[in-house]
Design a protein around this motif. Structure first.
Motif, PDB file in Angstrom:
ATOM      1  N   TYR A   2      -1.505 -11.859 -34.133  1.00  0.00           N
ATOM      2  CA  TYR A   2      -0.558 -11.130 -33.287  1.00  0.00           C
ATOM      3  C   TYR A   2       0.106  -9.965 -34.017  1.00  0.00           C
ATOM      4  CZ  TYR A   2      -1.165 -14.892 -29.941  1.00  0.00           C
ATOM      5  OH  TYR A   2      -1.702 -15.791 -29.042  1.00  0.00           O
ATOM      6  N   LYS A   3      -0.468  -9.606 -35.179  1.00  0.00           N
ATOM      7  CA  LYS A   3       0.017  -8.459 -35.955  1.00  0.00           C
ATOM      8  C   LYS A   3       1.515  -8.577 -36.276  1.00  0.00           C
ATOM      9  CE  LYS A   3      -3.460  -5.205 -34.254  1.00  0.00           C
ATOM     10  NZ  LYS A   3      -4.293  -6.243 -33.625  1.00  0.00           N
ATOM     11  N   MET A   4       1.898  -9.779 -36.664  1.00  0.00           N
ATOM     12  CA  MET A   4       3.292 -10.053 -37.015  1.00  0.00           C
ATOM     13  C   MET A   4       3.394 -10.352 -38.502  1.00  0.00           C
ATOM     14  SD  MET A   4       4.261 -12.554 -33.806  1.00  0.00           S
ATOM     15  CE  MET A   4       5.969 -12.755 -34.311  1.00  0.00           C
ATOM     16  N   GLU A   5       4.515 -10.001 -39.094  1.00  0.00           N
ATOM     17  CA  GLU A   5       4.753 -10.241 -40.511  1.00  0.00           C
ATOM     18  C   GLU A   5       5.868 -11.264 -40.688  1.00  0.00           C
ATOM     19  OE1 GLU A   5       3.158  -9.184 -43.144  1.00  0.00           O
ATOM     20  OE2 GLU A   5       1.758  -7.937 -42.036  1.00  0.00           O
ATOM     21  N   TYR A   6       5.759 -12.054 -41.741  1.00  0.00           N
ATOM     22  CA  TYR A   6       6.801 -13.025 -42.056  1.00  0.00           C
ATOM     23  C   TYR A   6       8.074 -12.328 -42.525  1.00  0.00           C
ATOM     24  CZ  TYR A   6       3.538 -16.990 -41.986  1.00  0.00           C
ATOM     25  OH  TYR A   6       2.657 -17.963 -41.611  1.00  0.00           O
ATOM     26  N   ALA A   7       9.197 -12.901 -42.148  1.00  0.00           N
ATOM     27  CA  ALA A   7      10.490 -12.495 -42.713  1.00  0.00           C
ATOM     28  C   ALA A   7      10.846 -13.473 -43.823  1.00  0.00           C
ATOM     29  CB  ALA A   7      11.573 -12.528 -41.634  1.00  0.00           C
ATOM     30  N   ALA A   8      11.684 -13.035 -44.732  1.00  0.00           N
ATOM     31  CA  ALA A   8      12.163 -13.920 -45.793  1.00  0.00           C
ATOM     32  C   ALA A   8      13.400 -14.668 -45.316  1.00  0.00           C
ATOM     33  CB  ALA A   8      12.493 -13.107 -47.044  1.00  0.00           C
ATOM     34  N   LEU A   9      13.774 -15.675 -46.077  1.00  0.00           N
ATOM     35  CA  LEU A   9      15.007 -16.409 -45.821  1.00  0.00           C
ATOM     36  C   LEU A   9      16.170 -15.419 -45.804  1.00  0.00           C
ATOM     37  CD1 LEU A   9      15.807 -19.487 -45.629  1.00  0.00           C
ATOM     38  CD2 LEU A   9      16.411 -19.304 -48.046  1.00  0.00           C
ATOM     39  N   SER A  10      17.097 -15.615 -44.884  1.00  0.00           N
ATOM     40  CA  SER A  10      18.235 -14.703 -44.788  1.00  0.00           C
ATOM     41  C   SER A  10      18.993 -14.612 -46.101  1.00  0.00           C
ATOM     42  CB  SER A  10      19.192 -15.166 -43.678  1.00  0.00           C
ATOM     43  OG  SER A  10      18.566 -15.128 -42.428  1.00  0.00           O
ATOM     44  N   ASP A  11      19.490 -13.430 -46.398  1.00  0.00           N
ATOM     45  CA  ASP A  11      20.173 -13.199 -47.669  1.00  0.00           C
ATOM     46  C   ASP A  11      21.449 -14.028 -47.816  1.00  0.00           C
ATOM     47  OD1 ASP A  11      18.218 -11.384 -48.386  1.00  0.00           O
ATOM     48  OD2 ASP A  11      19.319  -9.657 -47.605  1.00  0.00           O
ATOM     49  N   ASP A  12      22.044 -14.421 -46.694  1.00  0.00           N
ATOM     50  CA  ASP A  12      23.295 -15.172 -46.784  1.00  0.00           C
ATOM     51  C   ASP A  12      23.080 -16.682 -46.913  1.00  0.00           C
ATOM     52  OD1 ASP A  12      22.335 -15.650 -44.276  1.00  0.00           O
ATOM     53  OD2 ASP A  12      24.155 -15.094 -43.191  1.00  0.00           O
ATOM     54  N   THR A  13      21.829 -17.118 -47.020  1.00  0.00           N
ATOM     55  CA  THR A  13      21.534 -18.532 -47.225  1.00  0.00           C
ATOM     56  C   THR A  13      21.385 -18.807 -48.717  1.00  0.00           C
ATOM     57  OG1 THR A  13      20.413 -18.738 -45.088  1.00  0.00           O
ATOM     58  CG2 THR A  13      19.903 -20.400 -46.750  1.00  0.00           C
ATOM     59  N   GLN A  14      22.244 -19.648 -49.252  1.00  0.00           N
ATOM     60  CA  GLN A  14      22.229 -19.940 -50.679  1.00  0.00           C
ATOM     61  C   GLN A  14      21.256 -21.075 -50.980  1.00  0.00           C
ATOM     62  OE1 GLN A  14      26.006 -21.154 -52.410  1.00  0.00           O
ATOM     63  NE2 GLN A  14      25.668 -19.812 -54.158  1.00  0.00           N
ATOM     64  N   THR A  15      20.583 -20.991 -52.121  1.00  0.00           N
ATOM     65  CA  THR A  15      19.623 -22.006 -52.514  1.00  0.00           C
ATOM     66  C   THR A  15      20.202 -22.936 -53.576  1.00  0.00           C
ATOM     67  OG1 THR A  15      18.641 -20.751 -54.340  1.00  0.00           O
ATOM     68  CG2 THR A  15      17.763 -20.341 -52.119  1.00  0.00           C
ATOM     69  N   LEU A  16      19.555 -24.072 -53.748  1.00  0.00           N
ATOM     70  CA  LEU A  16      19.960 -25.037 -54.767  1.00  0.00           C
ATOM     71  C   LEU A  16      19.949 -24.407 -56.152  1.00  0.00           C
ATOM     72  CD1 LEU A  16      20.590 -27.942 -55.730  1.00  0.00           C
ATOM     73  CD2 LEU A  16      18.118 -28.391 -55.688  1.00  0.00           C
ATOM     74  N   THR A  38       2.274  -8.299 -47.388  1.00  0.00           N
ATOM     75  CA  THR A  38       1.738  -8.449 -46.043  1.00  0.00           C
ATOM     76  C   THR A  38       1.003  -9.771 -45.910  1.00  0.00           C
ATOM     77  OG1 THR A  38      -0.389  -7.420 -46.570  1.00  0.00           O
ATOM     78  CG2 THR A  38       1.410  -5.960 -45.882  1.00  0.00           C
ATOM     79  N   ASN A  39       0.922 -10.287 -44.688  1.00  0.00           N
ATOM     80  CA  ASN A  39       0.196 -11.522 -44.436  1.00  0.00           C
ATOM     81  C   ASN A  39      -1.282 -11.391 -44.773  1.00  0.00           C
ATOM     82  OD1 ASN A  39       2.503 -12.810 -43.461  1.00  0.00           O
ATOM     83  ND2 ASN A  39       2.194 -12.006 -41.399  1.00  0.00           N
ATOM     84  N   ARG A  40      -1.867 -10.247 -44.407  1.00  0.00           N
ATOM     85  CA  ARG A  40      -3.304 -10.073 -44.631  1.00  0.00           C
ATOM     86  C   ARG A  40      -3.633 -10.081 -46.127  1.00  0.00           C
ATOM     87  NH1 ARG A  40      -7.227  -8.972 -41.408  1.00  0.00           N
ATOM     88  NH2 ARG A  40      -5.776  -8.507 -39.705  1.00  0.00           N
ATOM     89  N   ALA A  66      -0.242 -18.353 -41.402  1.00  0.00           N
ATOM     90  CA  ALA A  66      -0.501 -16.918 -41.574  1.00  0.00           C
ATOM     91  C   ALA A  66      -1.575 -16.385 -40.643  1.00  0.00           C
ATOM     92  CB  ALA A  66      -0.880 -16.640 -43.025  1.00  0.00           C
ATOM     93  N   GLN A  67      -2.615 -17.196 -40.371  1.00  0.00           N
ATOM     94  CA  GLN A  67      -3.687 -16.701 -39.513  1.00  0.00           C
ATOM     95  C   GLN A  67      -3.182 -16.382 -38.113  1.00  0.00           C
ATOM     96  OE1 GLN A  67      -3.686 -19.200 -41.613  1.00  0.00           O
ATOM     97  NE2 GLN A  67      -5.722 -19.839 -42.274  1.00  0.00           N
ATOM     98  N   VAL A  68      -2.259 -17.196 -37.601  1.00  0.00           N
ATOM     99  CA  VAL A  68      -1.695 -16.947 -36.275  1.00  0.00           C
ATOM    100  C   VAL A  68      -0.857 -15.678 -36.298  1.00  0.00           C
ATOM    101  CG1 VAL A  68      -0.103 -17.821 -34.513  1.00  0.00           C
ATOM    102  CG2 VAL A  68      -1.700 -19.384 -35.654  1.00  0.00           C
ATOM    103  N   MET A  69      -0.057 -15.503 -37.347  1.00  0.00           N
ATOM    104  CA  MET A  69       0.766 -14.304 -37.464  1.00  0.00           C
ATOM    105  C   MET A  69      -0.110 -13.054 -37.534  1.00  0.00           C
ATOM    106  SD  MET A  69       3.966 -15.329 -37.463  1.00  0.00           S
ATOM    107  CE  MET A  69       4.983 -14.118 -38.323  1.00  0.00           C
ATOM    108  N   MET A  70      -1.209 -13.147 -38.262  1.00  0.00           N
ATOM    109  CA  MET A  70      -2.118 -12.009 -38.366  1.00  0.00           C
ATOM    110  C   MET A  70      -2.729 -11.661 -37.021  1.00  0.00           C
ATOM    111  SD  MET A  70      -4.063 -13.002 -41.913  1.00  0.00           S
ATOM    112  CE  MET A  70      -5.425 -11.911 -41.532  1.00  0.00           C
TER     113      MET A  70
END
Length: 444
Positions: free
Chosen positions: A92-106, A426-428, A86-90
């Motif tokens: 560069y003012k970048m935010e995490y994306a979530a896992l794609s909606d079409d990826t199914q979980t266990l 947000t990451n921050r 997270a510190q690296v993303m912060m």
């Protein structure tokens, strides 16, 4: 208690799908786990239907991408969640994306097959809206001390004739370590080594060789305390579901001075990706079925689980690639920030270390530094057989070329995925939350 009661000999009921207990001990490297006194997990592994896997490899060397692989059966390359901490993303003012909606979980697969699904977690990273909780009826954060109590309550309230999935993620071995008073006394460690909040973080390891020694000692002590907590949960689970399946592992390991590094900020050394793994409960004709060889990728856990309970699903990673009956030489792959490690069952390991730059919210990789190791003679990865800087050796160059081609074939069969799901945090805000709770120290 349960191990001595003969419940391991119970046959699988045909009236329902067996329940599943998935235990994760955060930040637990395999070599220290083996040295520690872990009677509960060892008893599970040594039972008639248990197995301790010699070299289980985590999909990545930090929590988020690794757990997402264990929950989706996809490699980090395939699910695409390969962001820096997270510190690296912060920066560069970048935010995490979530896992794609079409990826199914266990959890989603099991819920679709009539399972109740409950997750109890002590790692704050897993609270993030990145896809961890998909498919779970309950996804609750609590402390390590609360986890056994809450899990036992959930087990007690569960219908013994139903099918249930319990994901339990303990945080203990992650820094800052918070050993019990009993552990401090047993190891003759003064509380003066701990912070005012009662923890010991990475920065203490740099103070002196003695501080480093104490950290290692307490790291092992906390692993032993985690084994005790897991033992309580294992006993209660098998009392309620004697035909159940149990998986115990870790999401990644930890560096404690090796290669001049501390923690798990980066890298794919064995201390970071070689983790403990116990598989239990899949039996047929009085013997454990689903037995695997000495090398296994944690990405194949969803496939092992669903095969063992009779739930059909086409997971990307198949457990039988690592079956003890396979005559080929399997390979596992771990990934971190674009870097890749490929390990074969003959213990040859290839690392591609890519320099990465970030510009305008995009990642760019340069030409990689390549290293080749033989873990059978150099388990600490001190002396590379071949690297960009080393002189050419015909035999080792041939091995590197062979592994490189195998890795290319592996990658060609697994298209690059993209994590593009939406998240609300947000990451921050998240990093501040972690810092207030004591899970992230100021120097990280």
């Amino acid at each position: 208690m349960v191990l001595s009661c003969g419940l391991f000999d119970s046959k699988t009921s045909k009236s329902h799908k067996p329940s599943v207990l998935f235990l994760v001990s955060d930040t637990t490297r395999a070599d220290v786990f083996i040295e520690a006194e872990t009677p509960n997990v060892n008893a599970l592994a040594d039972s008639a239907y248990g197995q301790m896997v010699d070299m289980a490899i985590a999909p990545s060397s930090w929590t988020s991408p690794s757990v997402l692989s264990m929950m989706t059966g996809k490699s980090v390359r395939e699910h695409g969640w390969d962001f820096p901490i997270a510190q690296v993303m912060m920066k560069y003012k970048m935010e995490y994306a979530a896992l794609s909606d079409d990826t199914q979980t266990l959890a989603e697969v099991l819920a679709d097959n009539g399972f109740s699904t409950q997750g109890f977690i002590a790692n704050r990273f897993l609270v993030r809206d990145l896809g961890f909780s998909r498919g779970f009826d309950k996804w609750e954060y609590m402390t390590d001390e609360e986890l056994p109590v809450r899990t036992l309550q959930a087990l007690e309230a569960s219908d013994a004739e139903g099918s249930h999935f319990f994901y339990v993620h303990l945080f203990g071995p992650h820094q800052p370590l918070r050993p019990s008073r009993e552990s401090l006394k047993r190891h003759s460690v003064s509380r003066t080594y701990l912070s005012l909040a009662g923890g010991m973080g990475h920065k203490h390891m740099r103070k002196s060789p003695r501080h480093n020694e104490v950290y290692r000692m307490l790291y092992q002590a906390v692993i032993e305390e985690t084994d005790s907590r897991m033992g309580t949960i294992i006993d209660a689970f098998l009392q309620k579901f004697p035909d159940g399946r149990i998986i115990m592992t870790s999401d990644h390991g930890e560096m404690m001075g090796e290669h001049g590094e501390v923690g798990h900020k980066s890298g794919l050394y064995q201390e970071l990706i070689h983790v403990p793994l116990v598989l239990y409960g899949w039996e047929q004709d009085g013997q454990q079925n689903g037995r695997v060889g000495e090398l296994f990728s944690l990405t194949a856990i969803p496939d092992w689980i669903t095969d063992s309970i009779g739930v059909e699903h086409a997971w990307d990673s198949q457990w039988d690639e690592f079956s003890s009956t396979v005559k080929t030489t399997p390979m596992v792959v771990s990934q971190r920030d674009g870097d890749v490690a490929a390990i074969r069952s003959d213990k040859k390991k290839l690392i591609l270390d890519f320099p990465m730059t970030i510009q305008n919210g995009h990642f760019f990789q340069g030409e990689p530094t390549t290293h080749l190791f033989d873990l059978s003679i150099d388990p600490k990865e001190v002396n590379p057989l071949l690297s960009n800087e080393a002189g050419q050796d015909t035999e080792h160059a041939a091995i590197q070329l062979e592994l490189s081609k195998e890795l290319e074939a592996w990658q060609s069969a697994r298209p690059l995925g993209i994590a593009d799901g939406k998240t609300q945090q947000t990451n921050r805000a998240f990093i501040e939350d972690l810092r207030k709770l004591g899970y992230v120290s100021e120097e990280r």
